[in-house]
Every structure is written in C-alpha cells, then in structure tokens.
Motif scaffolding. Structure first.
Motif, PDB file in Angstrom:
ATOM      1  N   TRP A 474       0.823  -1.208   0.000  1.00  0.00           N
ATOM      2  CA  TRP A 474       0.000   0.000   0.000  1.00  0.00           C
ATOM      3  C   TRP A 474       0.857   1.258   0.000  1.00  0.00           C
ATOM      4  CZ3 TRP A 474      -4.843  -0.430   3.695  1.00  0.00           C
ATOM      5  CH2 TRP A 474      -5.754  -1.331   3.131  1.00  0.00           C
ATOM      6  N   THR A 475       0.257   2.347  -0.473  1.00  0.00           N
ATOM      7  CA  THR A 475       0.884   3.654  -0.408  1.00  0.00           C
ATOM      8  C   THR A 475       0.545   4.335   0.918  1.00  0.00           C
ATOM      9  OG1 THR A 475      -1.018   4.796  -1.364  1.00  0.00           O
ATOM     10  CG2 THR A 475       0.621   3.903  -2.901  1.00  0.00           C
ATOM     11  N   ARG A 476       1.224   5.423   1.176  1.00  0.00           N
ATOM     12  CA  ARG A 476       0.916   6.226   2.370  1.00  0.00           C
ATOM     13  C   ARG A 476      -0.567   6.607   2.414  1.00  0.00           C
ATOM     14  NH1 ARG A 476       4.045  11.432   1.827  1.00  0.00           N
ATOM     15  NH2 ARG A 476       2.686  11.628   0.034  1.00  0.00           N
ATOM     16  N   ASP A 477      -1.114   7.049   1.293  1.00  0.00           N
ATOM     17  CA  ASP A 477      -2.500   7.509   1.270  1.00  0.00           C
ATOM     18  C   ASP A 477      -3.472   6.373   1.543  1.00  0.00           C
ATOM     19  OD1 ASP A 477      -1.620  10.042   0.748  1.00  0.00           O
ATOM     20  OD2 ASP A 477      -1.921   9.908  -1.424  1.00  0.00           O
ATOM     21  N   GLN A 478      -3.140   5.175   1.067  1.00  0.00           N
ATOM     22  CA  GLN A 478      -4.016   4.028   1.337  1.00  0.00           C
ATOM     23  C   GLN A 478      -4.004   3.659   2.815  1.00  0.00           C
ATOM     24  OE1 GLN A 478      -2.167   1.553  -1.832  1.00  0.00           O
ATOM     25  NE2 GLN A 478      -4.265   1.063  -2.454  1.00  0.00           N
ATOM     26  N   VAL A 479      -2.840   3.724   3.441  1.00  0.00           N
ATOM     27  CA  VAL A 479      -2.747   3.429   4.872  1.00  0.00           C
ATOM     28  C   VAL A 479      -3.546   4.451   5.667  1.00  0.00           C
ATOM     29  CG1 VAL A 479      -1.174   3.320   6.851  1.00  0.00           C
ATOM     30  CG2 VAL A 479      -0.519   2.277   4.675  1.00  0.00           C
ATOM     31  N   LEU A 480      -3.376   5.713   5.337  1.00  0.00           N
ATOM     32  CA  LEU A 480      -4.087   6.769   6.042  1.00  0.00           C
ATOM     33  C   LEU A 480      -5.595   6.656   5.839  1.00  0.00           C
ATOM     34  CD1 LEU A 480      -3.879   9.305   7.778  1.00  0.00           C
ATOM     35  CD2 LEU A 480      -3.503  10.628   5.696  1.00  0.00           C
ATOM     36  N   SER A 481      -5.998   6.329   4.638  1.00  0.00           N
ATOM     37  CA  SER A 481      -7.420   6.156   4.349  1.00  0.00           C
ATOM     38  C   SER A 481      -8.019   5.020   5.166  1.00  0.00           C
ATOM     39  CB  SER A 481      -7.619   5.890   2.855  1.00  0.00           C
ATOM     40  OG  SER A 481      -8.981   5.676   2.546  1.00  0.00           O
ATOM     41  N   ARG A 482      -7.295   3.916   5.277  1.00  0.00           N
ATOM     42  CA  ARG A 482      -7.797   2.787   6.081  1.00  0.00           C
ATOM     43  C   ARG A 482      -7.918   3.189   7.552  1.00  0.00           C
ATOM     44  NH1 ARG A 482      -8.199  -2.824   6.198  1.00  0.00           N
ATOM     45  NH2 ARG A 482      -8.882  -2.531   4.044  1.00  0.00           N
ATOM     46  N   MET A 483      -6.976   3.945   8.061  1.00  0.00           N
ATOM     47  CA  MET A 483      -7.046   4.385   9.451  1.00  0.00           C
ATOM     48  C   MET A 483      -8.257   5.288   9.685  1.00  0.00           C
ATOM     49  SD  MET A 483      -2.979   5.070  10.170  1.00  0.00           S
ATOM     50  CE  MET A 483      -3.153   5.397  11.924  1.00  0.00           C
ATOM     51  N   ARG A 484      -8.531   6.166   8.727  1.00  0.00           N
ATOM     52  CA  ARG A 484      -9.712   7.023   8.853  1.00  0.00           C
ATOM     53  C   ARG A 484     -10.990   6.196   8.830  1.00  0.00           C
ATOM     54  NH1 ARG A 484      -7.516  11.334   4.341  1.00  0.00           N
ATOM     55  NH2 ARG A 484      -6.357  12.718   5.762  1.00  0.00           N
ATOM     56  N   GLN A 485     -11.060   5.244   7.909  1.00  0.00           N
ATOM     57  CA  GLN A 485     -12.248   4.407   7.794  1.00  0.00           C
ATOM     58  C   GLN A 485     -12.492   3.563   9.034  1.00  0.00           C
ATOM     59  OE1 GLN A 485     -11.539   2.111   4.264  1.00  0.00           O
ATOM     60  NE2 GLN A 485     -11.432   3.926   2.942  1.00  0.00           N
TER      61      GLN A 485
END
Length: 509
Positions: A474-485
């Motif tokens: 995953w990219t940084r943005d995908q990791v951050l998106s999962r954390m938000r979700q």
C-alpha cells in the motif's frame, strides 16, 4: 544577468529606504531607520499572540520589516533564509539555479552589511534551499525580503516563551508522572503501575489499558508491525533501557533493529556543530519509542503497539519545546535524514512550536515528498495556552495531527490541544484515576506513565505500522485512508477531534 539584477535591486532598495516621504512604515531617512529603537519583547509577543488567537498561527512574512528586525535584535541577529525559483523549490538536487541564487543573495547581504561572507554566513544546508546568516541592519532585512528568489526571511533564534510571564508560558507538549523540568516534558523517575491500568500477556508483558481500548491486542493476531520502520524525532533514547537497546529483540519481538542518531548541538552558539550524542538526556524520547515499539518482552514490562517494527530514533532537541536555533536546526536535520532513509515509512514527532518555522516546514515537506507518513502532536500545555489550538508542525497539510482524550468520552485530556486540524485521537487518560499510559521507564526493569498528545501521537504511529505491515504494497494515502475508515466518527469529521479513536483491529482486517 541575475547577478546584475540583484545589484540593481540592492541600489534601488537603498534609495527607496532613504526616501523621506514614501517609506511604507515611517517617514524617516535610512540613517534614522537604522537607529530607531527596536520593539520590546512584550510588543512582539503581543502581536504574535494576537495572530495565534485569531488565525491559529503566526507567520513572520505577515509582519513588517521593523517587527522582524526587532525580533532579531532580541535573538542575536540570527536569520534563517529560504530561497528558490518558486515557493515549492525546496530541494537543492532538483534546483539547478540554487547555487547561483544563493551566491547572489550572499553578495547582496555582503554589500548591504559591508561584511565578508565568512563574517555572517553560519551554515548553508546541503540538502534544502536554506541558509542561516547574521544580519544586523534593518535595511538589509527589507531588501532581502523584497528579493525575487526569497521564500522566507525569519528570525532563527527568537524565543517566544522565554519572554512570556510564568503564568502564560507554555508548559510542554507532554506530561510525565514526574519530571526534572516541569516545563520541558522531561522526566526520569519510575512509577509502579496500578494493576487496573494493564493486563498481562504472553510471554510476560504488560498491555496498557489504552491499547485494549483501541483493540490493539486483537489486531496483533493479524499484524505486529514486522517489516516496517518507524522514525522517532524526539530527545533520543535512554542508554539505560535495554529494551530499547541491546534487548530490543526480546520475548516475542525478533528479527528487527533499532538505530540511534544524534543531531542536536547543545550550545548557544550557532557555529558549533558537534552534537551531544544519541542518548536521551530528558526521558521524553524514551517514552515515545516505548509507546510505539517496545518489545513484547518476558520481563513484566509494557509492550509497544508495533512490537515487531524497526525503529530509527533521533535526538533532535533537548526537550519538547522547539524554541531556539539549535533545537529547530536539529529537527530540520532529523526530518531531512529520515526523508532520505528509504527504509523509513512512518515518522512520529511529539514535539513542536506554537507557530510556524520555515526551515522545519521545508524539512517536513522534503520528507513528505519522499512518501513518508508523518504524525505530529497537536499540543499539550497549561490551560493558559490551550487557546492556541493545534500547534506547529501538526498544523501542516503534510502532517497528521493527533491528540489525546479521556477514557470513554470525547473530552480532551486535561492539558491537550484540539481543533479542526486534528485527524485522530487516542484514549490516554483514565476517567476515574486520571492515570495516563504505561510505558517502560528511562531505567531498566522499571515503568512509568506518560500522557498528553505526545503519547497519543507515538501510539498512532505504531497503529499505522500495523496497517502497513499487514498491507506492505500500500501507499501512504491508502494506509491513512484505512485508518480514517476504522475510526469512530468516519465518514464524518468532528470539528475538534477529527475522525476520533482508531479501532486497530478494524484497521488491519
């Protein structure tokens, strides 16, 4: 051509500043402008505080020349200069004109200050388009700020807190159970943990109550952070805590490494370059490293969130309040080094400043441009300064701001900052006892509590490592998106607490 332009600009600037009728700040001559009295620190701080209350930040570029020069007058005339072909021209390797631009700016300063480069150039950063110089004349500041290729001209050693009254002075950005300096976030003493504040887990480690609140133990069935490296920008790590040293691989933690670096120079002189080493002389950095990645040990001590992640720690400052030249220079160096470290994916910093600092901003943007996921503390201080809201650099778009809340509620911890910039929260203060988060102490085989947005930030960085380890492509943005979700308020965002508490189990599923 450019060199000639700057010489013309310098002469033009001097003519404008010598005008008796058209100076935008007053109608006196250049000579009288140079001799007029500097603003007092009380006057300077009043304007800074007004901006913080109304805008949530203060930028030196928003102030007039006399204001900036007055701040320099009270801080050894040390100036930080950011330059470049555009606002985002930060990196020397990507800026073919940087050498020419810097040389011409130095020529301009030399001409106006009537001094040789060796007498005013402190340092030219090898990675970023920044340099630090000594400038004593207000006319030089005025001309430099008007130059085409200038991004910022800032006092590099002005200490806002130093000149405040004790009642209004920021306390720190973290709280410890006991401290050698209650205004710095430092503390060495050990405290026995209340039995209600942890549970035991194999092979004989203690799981802090806050990790249970965020379903971290359940997440460990799917991810322990293996293969991910976290960078910690703080006060270093203790040489006396072997779980963050020779026993970093202990119990169920294995196959990982901890690297310790020191970039902080303990000197009031900006020309000094010898660091004071890699070791934590404060205690704060040790607590943050523990919260993020202490081993799942067999010694009856607290385990960190990502207990199989690697750590790269930096001693970047003496304590958590980033005021003063060497502190800000150290943080700049740490972020640029971590940005250039291909193994590091996550950076956590639980230190900060009440308002923006150009060179730190440049370094963070540099690291962000290298794909790093950066977590910063929203701020922890006395009630007298919580009006600031989220502090720098957690205010930056390139960072993820984290703060602490009380157990079972969305009420910020007693000294925590909150605001619209916050992305995540961590439950780090017990509702009844008020106890904070258990961590390994500065000394071997001892424990302590640590609180504030500091531990919330390090804990969140550990959770990010769990997610990235689970999904390494995953990219940084995908990791951050999962954390938000995986957070409480998603898909909405609370005005003070962002997406709220993270459910670590949901994040790694």
């Amino acid at each position: 051509m450019y060199r000639n332009y700057l010489k013309i600009l310098a002469i033009f600037s001097l003519l404008v500043l010598a005008s008796c009728s058209n100076d935008e700040t007053d109608n006196r001559s250049t000579d009288s402008r140079e001799s007029r009295q500097a603003l007092t620190t009380s006057q300077i701080n009043a304007q800074i505080e007004k901006s913080l209350k109304s805008n949530g930040d203060f930028l030196w570029k928003s102030a007039n020349d006399h204001f900036v020069w007055s701040a320099l007058y009270h801080s050894d005339f040390i100036v930080s200069v950011g330059f470049g072909d555009s606002h985002n021209d930060l990196e020397r390797s990507k800026s073919p004109k940087n050498a020419t631009i810097q040389s011409d700016l130095l020529d301009l300063i030399s001409h106006l200050e009537q001094a040789d480069r060796k007498d005013f150039l402190i340092v030219s950063d090898p990675i970023l388009n920044t340099m630090d110089v000594i400038i004593k004349k207000e006319t030089t500041i005025a001309a430099l700020r008007k130059a085409k290729y200038i991004r910022y001209v800032e006092p590099a050693n002005y200490r806002f807190s130093q000149y405040q009254s004790v009642a209004n002075r920021p306390k720190d950005l973290s709280t410890t159970s006991s401290g050698v300096d209650s205004g710095s976030g430092c503390g060495y003493d050990a405290v026995a943990l209340a039995t209600a504040d942890y549970t035991s887990i194999t092979p004989n480690a203690k799981v802090a109550w806050t990790l249970t609140q965020h379903n971290v133990p359940q997440a460990w069935t799917l991810s322990t952070g293996s293969g991910i490296t976290i960078g910690i920008v703080d006060t270093g790590t203790s040489p006396s805590q072997t779980l963050l040293g020779s026993n970093f691989n202990d119990g169920l933690s294995s196959g990982r490494s901890i690297q310790k670096n020191g970039v902080y120079v303990d000197s009031v002189w900006p020309w000094v370059t010898t660091t004071d080493g890699v070791n934590d002389l404060c205690g704060h950095g040790t607590s943050m490293a523990s919260a993020a990645a202490a081993p799942r040990n067999d010694n009856g001590l607290p385990v960190g969130v990502a207990y199989n992640s690697n750590l790269v720690t930096y001693r970047a400052a003496a304590n958590v309040v980033l005021e003063g030249y060497q502190e800000q220079e150290g943080v700049k160096k740490a972020f640029t080094a971590l940005g250039n470290n291909a193994n590091v994916k996550i950076i956590s910093m639980s230190m900060g400043h009440l308002f923006s600092v150009g060179k730190i901003s440049d370094a963070i943007k540099f690291a962000y441009g290298k794909g790093k996921l950066i977590f910063c503390a929203a701020g922890t201080s006395t009630s007298a300064t919580t009006f600031v809201g989220v502090i720098f650099p957690a205010t930056m778009a390139e960072t993820v701001a984290v703060t602490g809340v009380k157990e079972g509620s969305y009420v910020k911890c007693d000294d925590c900052h909150s605001g619209s910039k916050v992305e995540f929260t961590i439950a780090m203060q017990r509702s009844v006892s008020g106890n904070k988060v258990p961590v390994v102490s500065y000394y071997d085989n001892q424990t302590d509590y640590v609180g504030g947005s500091s531990v919330a930030t390090a804990t969140t960085a550990g959770m990010a490592a769990l997610v990235w380890s689970r999904y390494p492509s995953w990219t940084r943005d995908q990791v951050l998106s999962r954390m938000r979700q995986s957070s409480y308020f998603f898909p909405n965002k609370n005005s003070q607490f962002g997406y709220g508490n993270i459910n670590a189990l949901l994040a790694v599923q």
